[in-house]
Design an enzyme around this catalytic site. Structure first.
Site, PDB file in Angstrom:
ATOM      1  N   CYS A 199     -37.183  10.755  -9.087  1.00 18.59           N
ATOM      2  CA  CYS A 199     -36.222  11.050  -8.025  1.00 18.59           C
ATOM      3  C   CYS A 199     -35.670  12.473  -8.154  1.00 18.59           C
TER       4      CYS A 199
ATOM      5  N   ASP B 119     -10.260  15.094 -19.062  1.00 17.81           N
ATOM      6  CA  ASP B 119     -10.731  16.270 -18.323  1.00 17.81           C
ATOM      7  C   ASP B 119     -10.394  17.621 -18.964  1.00 17.81           C
TER       8      ASP B 119
ATOM      9  N   CYS C 218     -33.640   8.715 -14.274  1.00 17.50           N
ATOM     10  CA  CYS C 218     -33.840   9.222 -12.901  1.00 17.50           C
ATOM     11  C   CYS C 218     -35.273   9.010 -12.419  1.00 17.50           C
TER      12      CYS C 218
ATOM     13  N   CYS D  70     -21.403  26.250  -6.363  1.00 19.21           N
ATOM     14  CA  CYS D  70     -21.000  24.854  -6.143  1.00 19.21           C
ATOM     15  C   CYS D  70     -19.743  24.780  -5.267  1.00 19.21           C
TER      16      CYS D  70
ATOM     17  N   CYS E 186     -27.136   9.449  -4.684  1.00 17.57           N
ATOM     18  CA  CYS E 186     -27.789   8.860  -5.856  1.00 17.57           C
ATOM     19  C   CYS E 186     -27.996   7.352  -5.696  1.00 17.57           C
TER      20      CYS E 186
ATOM     21  N   CYS F  97     -30.667  14.323  -5.395  1.00 15.73           N
ATOM     22  CA  CYS F  97     -29.448  15.127  -5.531  1.00 15.73           C
ATOM     23  C   CYS F  97     -29.769  16.617  -5.480  1.00 15.73           C
TER      24      CYS F  97
ATOM     25  N   CYS G 173     -24.044  15.477  -4.020  1.00 16.47           N
ATOM     26  CA  CYS G 173     -25.054  15.119  -5.028  1.00 16.47           C
ATOM     27  C   CYS G 173     -24.706  13.791  -5.711  1.00 16.47           C
TER      28      CYS G 173
ATOM     29  N   CYS H  41     -16.649  18.287  -3.500  1.00 15.26           N
ATOM     30  CA  CYS H  41     -17.899  17.919  -2.836  1.00 15.26           C
ATOM     31  C   CYS H  41     -18.521  16.755  -3.595  1.00 15.26           C
TER      32      CYS H  41
HETATM   33  C1  B12 Z   1     -16.146  22.684 -15.732  1.00 19.09           C
HETATM   34  C2  B12 Z   1     -16.208  21.385 -14.962  1.00 19.09           C
HETATM   35  C3  B12 Z   1     -16.673  21.436 -13.641  1.00 19.09           C
HETATM   36  C4  B12 Z   1     -17.296  22.695 -13.042  1.00 19.09           C
HETATM   37  C5  B12 Z   1     -18.740  22.850 -13.586  1.00 19.09           C
HETATM   38  C6  B12 Z   1     -19.593  21.600 -13.397  1.00 19.09           C
HETATM   39  C7  B12 Z   1     -20.687  21.392 -14.424  1.00 19.09           C
HETATM   40  N1  B12 Z   1     -21.735  20.744 -13.995  1.00 19.09           N
HETATM   41  O1  B12 Z   1     -20.571  21.790 -15.557  1.00 19.09           O
HETATM   42  C8  B12 Z   1     -17.179  22.409 -11.521  1.00 19.09           C
HETATM   43  C9  B12 Z   1     -15.862  22.985 -10.992  1.00 19.09           C
HETATM   44  C10 B12 Z   1     -18.310  22.938 -10.648  1.00 19.09           C
HETATM   45  C11 B12 Z   1     -17.082  20.869 -11.526  1.00 19.09           C
HETATM   46  C12 B12 Z   1     -17.435  20.095 -10.450  1.00 19.09           C
HETATM   47  C13 B12 Z   1     -17.346  18.713 -10.435  1.00 19.09           C
HETATM   48  N2  B12 Z   1     -16.756  17.939 -11.370  1.00 19.09           N
HETATM   49 CO1  B12 Z   1     -16.165  18.616 -13.102  1.00 19.09          CO
HETATM   50  N3  B12 Z   1     -15.716  19.056 -14.884  1.00 19.09           N
HETATM   51  C14 B12 Z   1     -15.817  20.160 -15.565  1.00 19.09           C
HETATM   52  C15 B12 Z   1     -15.368  19.937 -17.021  1.00 19.09           C
HETATM   53  C16 B12 Z   1     -13.933  20.436 -17.169  1.00 19.09           C
HETATM   54  C17 B12 Z   1     -16.274  20.584 -18.076  1.00 19.09           C
HETATM   55  C18 B12 Z   1     -17.779  20.356 -17.820  1.00 19.09           C
HETATM   56  C19 B12 Z   1     -18.658  21.155 -18.770  1.00 19.09           C
HETATM   57  O2  B12 Z   1     -18.456  21.137 -19.959  1.00 19.09           O
HETATM   58  N4  B12 Z   1     -19.629  21.858 -18.183  1.00 19.09           N
HETATM   59  C20 B12 Z   1     -20.555  22.637 -18.940  1.00 19.09           C
HETATM   60  C21 B12 Z   1     -21.936  22.000 -18.788  1.00 19.09           C
HETATM   61  C22 B12 Z   1     -22.960  22.865 -19.527  1.00 19.09           C
HETATM   62  O3  B12 Z   1     -21.841  20.772 -19.431  1.00 19.09           O
HETATM   63  P1  B12 Z   1     -21.964  19.302 -18.784  1.00 19.09           P
HETATM   64  O4  B12 Z   1     -22.815  19.295 -17.605  1.00 19.09           O
HETATM   65  O5  B12 Z   1     -20.629  18.639 -18.644  1.00 19.09           O
HETATM   66  O6  B12 Z   1     -22.599  18.573 -20.029  1.00 19.09           O
HETATM   67  C23 B12 Z   1     -23.939  18.197 -20.086  1.00 19.09           C
HETATM   68  C24 B12 Z   1     -24.790  19.119 -20.848  1.00 19.09           C
HETATM   69  O7  B12 Z   1     -24.055  20.156 -21.398  1.00 19.09           O
HETATM   70  C25 B12 Z   1     -25.398  18.197 -21.867  1.00 19.09           C
HETATM   71  N5  B12 Z   1     -25.554  18.812 -23.181  1.00 19.09           N
HETATM   72  C26 B12 Z   1     -24.695  19.485 -23.914  1.00 19.09           C
HETATM   73  N6  B12 Z   1     -25.289  19.872 -25.053  1.00 19.09           N
HETATM   74  C27 B12 Z   1     -26.534  19.420 -25.001  1.00 19.09           C
HETATM   75  C28 B12 Z   1     -27.568  19.559 -25.886  1.00 19.09           C
HETATM   76  C29 B12 Z   1     -28.806  19.016 -25.566  1.00 19.09           C
HETATM   77  C30 B12 Z   1     -29.906  19.195 -26.519  1.00 19.09           C
HETATM   78  C31 B12 Z   1     -28.993  18.328 -24.351  1.00 19.09           C
HETATM   79  C32 B12 Z   1     -30.302  17.745 -23.979  1.00 19.09           C
HETATM   80  C33 B12 Z   1     -27.930  18.177 -23.460  1.00 19.09           C
HETATM   81  C34 B12 Z   1     -26.716  18.744 -23.804  1.00 19.09           C
HETATM   82  O8  B12 Z   1     -24.593  17.067 -21.991  1.00 19.09           O
HETATM   83  C35 B12 Z   1     -23.829  16.919 -20.873  1.00 19.09           C
HETATM   84  C36 B12 Z   1     -24.244  15.718 -20.045  1.00 19.09           C
HETATM   85  O9  B12 Z   1     -25.169  16.028 -19.066  1.00 19.09           O
HETATM   86  C37 B12 Z   1     -15.452  18.365 -17.130  1.00 19.09           C
HETATM   87  C38 B12 Z   1     -14.443  17.709 -18.069  1.00 19.09           C
HETATM   88  C39 B12 Z   1     -14.860  17.810 -19.526  1.00 19.09           C
HETATM   89  N7  B12 Z   1     -13.932  18.148 -20.364  1.00 19.09           N
HETATM   90  O10 B12 Z   1     -16.011  17.586 -19.852  1.00 19.09           O
HETATM   91  C40 B12 Z   1     -15.265  17.909 -15.655  1.00 19.09           C
HETATM   92  C41 B12 Z   1     -16.063  16.712 -15.162  1.00 19.09           C
HETATM   93  C42 B12 Z   1     -17.474  16.906 -15.640  1.00 19.09           C
HETATM   94  N8  B12 Z   1     -16.039  16.847 -13.715  1.00 19.09           N
HETATM   95  C43 B12 Z   1     -16.020  15.725 -13.076  1.00 19.09           C
HETATM   96  C44 B12 Z   1     -16.136  15.591 -11.673  1.00 19.09           C
HETATM   97  C45 B12 Z   1     -15.748  14.240 -11.084  1.00 19.09           C
HETATM   98  C46 B12 Z   1     -16.590  16.663 -10.889  1.00 19.09           C
HETATM   99  C47 B12 Z   1     -16.987  16.632  -9.410  1.00 19.09           C
HETATM  100  C48 B12 Z   1     -17.707  15.349  -8.974  1.00 19.09           C
HETATM  101  C49 B12 Z   1     -15.703  16.848  -8.539  1.00 19.09           C
HETATM  102  C50 B12 Z   1     -15.948  16.886  -7.045  1.00 19.09           C
HETATM  103  N9  B12 Z   1     -16.226  15.771  -6.395  1.00 19.09           N
HETATM  104  O11 B12 Z   1     -15.831  17.925  -6.439  1.00 19.09           O
HETATM  105  C51 B12 Z   1     -17.908  17.883  -9.309  1.00 19.09           C
HETATM  106  C52 B12 Z   1     -19.372  17.551  -9.604  1.00 19.09           C
HETATM  107  C53 B12 Z   1     -20.296  18.724  -9.699  1.00 19.09           C
HETATM  108  C54 B12 Z   1     -21.519  18.403 -10.563  1.00 19.09           C
HETATM  109  N10 B12 Z   1     -22.576  17.892  -9.973  1.00 19.09           N
HETATM  110  O12 B12 Z   1     -21.452  18.636 -11.807  1.00 19.09           O
HETATM  111  C55 B12 Z   1     -15.978  14.537 -14.032  1.00 19.09           C
HETATM  112  C56 B12 Z   1     -17.366  13.878 -14.095  1.00 19.09           C
HETATM  113  C57 B12 Z   1     -17.352  12.389 -14.292  1.00 19.09           C
HETATM  114  C58 B12 Z   1     -18.758  11.847 -14.403  1.00 19.09           C
HETATM  115  N11 B12 Z   1     -18.905  10.570 -14.116  1.00 19.09           N
HETATM  116  O13 B12 Z   1     -19.680  12.547 -14.725  1.00 19.09           O
HETATM  117  C59 B12 Z   1     -15.529  15.247 -15.391  1.00 19.09           C
HETATM  118  C60 B12 Z   1     -16.094  14.630 -16.664  1.00 19.09           C
HETATM  119  C61 B12 Z   1     -13.984  15.181 -15.402  1.00 19.09           C
HETATM  120  C62 B12 Z   1     -13.470  13.801 -15.820  1.00 19.09           C
HETATM  121  N12 B12 Z   1     -12.765  13.713 -16.920  1.00 19.09           N
HETATM  122  O14 B12 Z   1     -13.697  12.797 -15.187  1.00 19.09           O
HETATM  123  N13 B12 Z   1     -16.666  20.415 -12.729  1.00 19.09           N
HETATM  124  S1  SF4 Z   2     -30.098  11.206  -7.127  1.00 24.11           S
HETATM  125 FE1  SF4 Z   2     -29.471  10.087  -8.996  1.00 24.11          FE
HETATM  126  S2  SF4 Z   2     -31.351   9.105  -9.726  1.00 24.11           S
HETATM  127 FE2  SF4 Z   2     -31.971  10.664  -8.238  1.00 24.11          FE
HETATM  128  S3  SF4 Z   2     -32.386  12.466  -9.522  1.00 24.11           S
HETATM  129 FE3  SF4 Z   2     -30.267  12.631  -8.841  1.00 24.11          FE
HETATM  130  S4  SF4 Z   2     -29.065  11.724 -10.490  1.00 24.11           S
HETATM  131 FE4  SF4 Z   2     -31.193  11.049 -10.787  1.00 24.11          FE
HETATM  132  S1  SF4 Z   3     -23.971  18.849  -3.996  1.00 29.66           S
HETATM  133 FE1  SF4 Z   3     -23.161  18.801  -6.108  1.00 29.66          FE
HETATM  134  S2  SF4 Z   3     -23.826  20.748  -7.044  1.00 29.66           S
HETATM  135 FE2  SF4 Z   3     -24.080  20.926  -4.799  1.00 29.66          FE
HETATM  136  S3  SF4 Z   3     -22.212  21.869  -4.071  1.00 29.66           S
HETATM  137 FE3  SF4 Z   3     -21.881  19.659  -3.939  1.00 29.66          FE
HETATM  138  S4  SF4 Z   3     -20.936  19.089  -5.925  1.00 29.66           S
HETATM  139 FE4  SF4 Z   3     -21.785  21.152  -6.189  1.00 29.66          FE
END
Ligand code: B12
Ligand code: SF4
Ligand code: SF4
Length: 375
Positions: free
Chosen positions: A194, A127, A191, A217, A251, A197, A247, A244
């Site tokens: 769908c 993380d 997905c 969020c 799924c 979420c 979402c 939360c």
């Molecule tokens: C910052 C952070 C948050 C922030 C921002 C969330 C977000 N969506 O970014 C907040 C506080 C809101 C958050 C919330 C949650 N988080 Co959080 N969070 C992180 C953290 C530290 C960094 C995420 C990050 O880099 N975000 C920046 C965005 C831009 O990147 P991303 O969505 O992760 O990455 C995607 C894109 O960037 C894409 N990507 C990147 N480059 C490129 C290039 C191209 C061309 C393409 C197509 C795609 C692409 O690839 C990634 C996969 O989708 C990670 C840990 C880590 N070191 O990764 C945990 C992590 C993502 N969190 C986690 C969890 C469990 C949660 C929550 C469920 C907690 C909760 N129940 O409240 C929620 C879920 C919210 C959600 N739907 O995302 C888990 C997710 C596990 C999993 N199975 O996915 C992680 C991995 C922690 C862990 N080690 O387990 N989180």
């Molecule tokens: S609920 Fe699950 S399957 Fe449906 S759009 Fe969201 S991530 Fe994809």
């Molecule tokens: S449903 Fe997902 S994106 Fe929306 S507030 Fe909850 S964790 Fe954040």
């Protein structure tokens, strides 16, 4: 895959990692992360900005890194009834950063044993490291990047903690679940049409499929934000006390999720038994005792009281008013502000007289702002 890599995978699974997949290290296309940061969607998580270059290029984290071993720990809880305040399921465990670290330490020893890797030859994170964990996990085929932004596994659904080991050891990479156009993490790969979420998010936090605006969020607002929760979001927070899962829960891929072995987790399924009244009247000593070894202790008592006020305000339960009135006189403006909001929402015009008295003695500008407009 050669016998040594087979042994590595098996040993890591035995340690308690429920999913083990490998990707070859390469620089990540930066447009998504940069776009997210440029739009301010990281809210006040300035560390995301500071570490962006490292997140996009693992060689900046570990020079000479060749492979990334992506690990998942299943925390599926099955049916879990939460009748009062709702906790994110991940929080119903002792802090996973600590309990999974033990597994990562052992995993490092296995790399040493099988590949002669020294401690300089790998970096292990859960993380908090500068690693795009979900992206690498998608590339390694541990799952796919859902429209809910989660890494979704076919076997474990959304319910996986992720960890990453960057290493200089050259390992044979696994394939993604399907060929990906971007080569990294195609959002919504499995997905289909769908959108459950995206439609279900109570605060409309999705800026686009797979893109969460942390500012909206509930997870960010109730865990990461240390200050005032924006008034416009508080009703949408509903009963969500900490984090939360909306979402995640909607799924359909979770239908296939089996409960995990929990070898690297310690459950705290007792937390949902805490009632709102108990939370609103919690003392520092009780807070320390109840939340010992959990991630919630980082929120501190003031953050928990803040969140509990919001949930109480949304509860429609006038029985909580005595505790809330007491919190309108709390020593911290942060707590007073949310208590005033909750009292206004629950008691409405009936409490105009008492509220005027609270307002008259208030000196803090942020708390005073709570008396204006609709709660
Ligand atoms: C910052 C952070 C948050 C922030 C921002 C969330 C977000 N969506 O970014 C907040 C506080 C809101 C958050 C919330 C949650 N988080 Co959080 N969070 C992180 C953290 C530290 C960094 C995420 C990050 O880099 N975000 C920046 C965005 C831009 O990147 P991303 O969505 O992760 O990455 C995607 C894109 O960037 C894409 N990507 C990147 N480059 C490129 C290039 C191209 C061309 C393409 C197509 C795609 C692409 O690839 C990634 C996969 O989708 C990670 C840990 C880590 N070191 O990764 C945990 C992590 C993502 N969190 C986690 C969890 C469990 C949660 C929550 C469920 C907690 C909760 N129940 O409240 C929620 C879920 C919210 C959600 N739907 O995302 C888990 C997710 C596990 C999993 N199975 O996915 C992680 C991995 C922690 C862990 N080690 O387990 N989180
Ligand atoms: S609920 Fe699950 S399957 Fe449906 S759009 Fe969201 S991530 Fe994809
Ligand atoms: S449903 Fe997902 S994106 Fe929306 S507030 Fe909850 S964790 Fe954040």
């Amino acid at each position: 895959m050669d016998a040594r890599q087979q042994a590595l995978r098996q040993r890591l699974e035995t340690l308690g990692f429920d999913a083990v997949r490998i990707a070859r290290v390469e620089p990540v296309p930066g447009d998504r992360l940069h776009g997210w940061l440029a739009a301010g969607m990281h809210a006040d998580m300035a560390w995301m900005e500071r570490t962006a270059a490292k997140r996009l290029d693992p060689a900046l984290v570990l020079p000479g890194a060749r492979s990334v071993i992506m690990l998942g720990v299943n925390y599926a809880t099955g049916a879990l009834r939460q009748e009062g305040p709702v906790w994110a399921r991940y929080a119903l465990h002792e802090d996973y950063h600590d309990t999974m670290q033990a597994g990562l330490d052992a995993a490092g020893a296995v790399l040493g044993e099988l590949y002669g890797a020294g401690t300089d030859d790998y970096r292990a994170y859960v993380d908090t490291g500068p690693v795009l964990e979900r992206g690498w996990a998608a590339k390694a085929g541990l799952g796919f990047a859902g429209k809910n932004a989660m890494l979704i596994s076919r076997e474990h659904g959304n319910w996986l903690f992720l960890a990453a080991i960057l290493t200089r050891v050259e390992l044979e990479p696994d394939l993604p679940l399907r060929p990906q156009r971007s080569g990294f993490a195609d959002v919504g790969l499995l997905c289909g049409k769908c959108t459950r979420c995206l439609d279900a998010c109570p605060t409309q936090a999705f800026a686009a499929p797979g893109v969460v605006d942390a500012r909206r969020c509930i997870s960010y607002q109730t865990i990461e934000n240390k200050g005032i929760i924006p008034r416009g979001l508080r009703r949408g927070i509903g009963r969500h006390l900490y984090g939360c899962d909306v979402c995640l829960e909607v799924c359909p891929w979770n239908r296939f999720a089996r409960e995990g072995r929990r070898l690297l987790l310690t459950a705290r399924f007792d937390l949902p038994d805490l009632g709102l009244d108990e939370l609103l009247t919690m003392t520092p000593a009780r807070f320390a005792e109840v939340f010992r070894r959990t991630a919630i202790k980082r929120l501190k008592l003031r953050g928990l009281l803040r969140n509990a006020c919001v949930v109480a305000g949304n509860s429609g339960d006038p029985g909580l008013l005595p505790a809330l009135w007491r919190l309108t006189a709390h020593e911290l403006p942060l707590v007073r502000a949310h208590a005033v909001w909750a009292v206004r929402r629950l008691a409405g015009a009936a409490a105009a007289g008492e509220l005027a008295a609270v307002r008259a003695r208030e000196t803090d500008a942020e708390v005073l702002a709570e008396f204006a407009g609709e709660p």
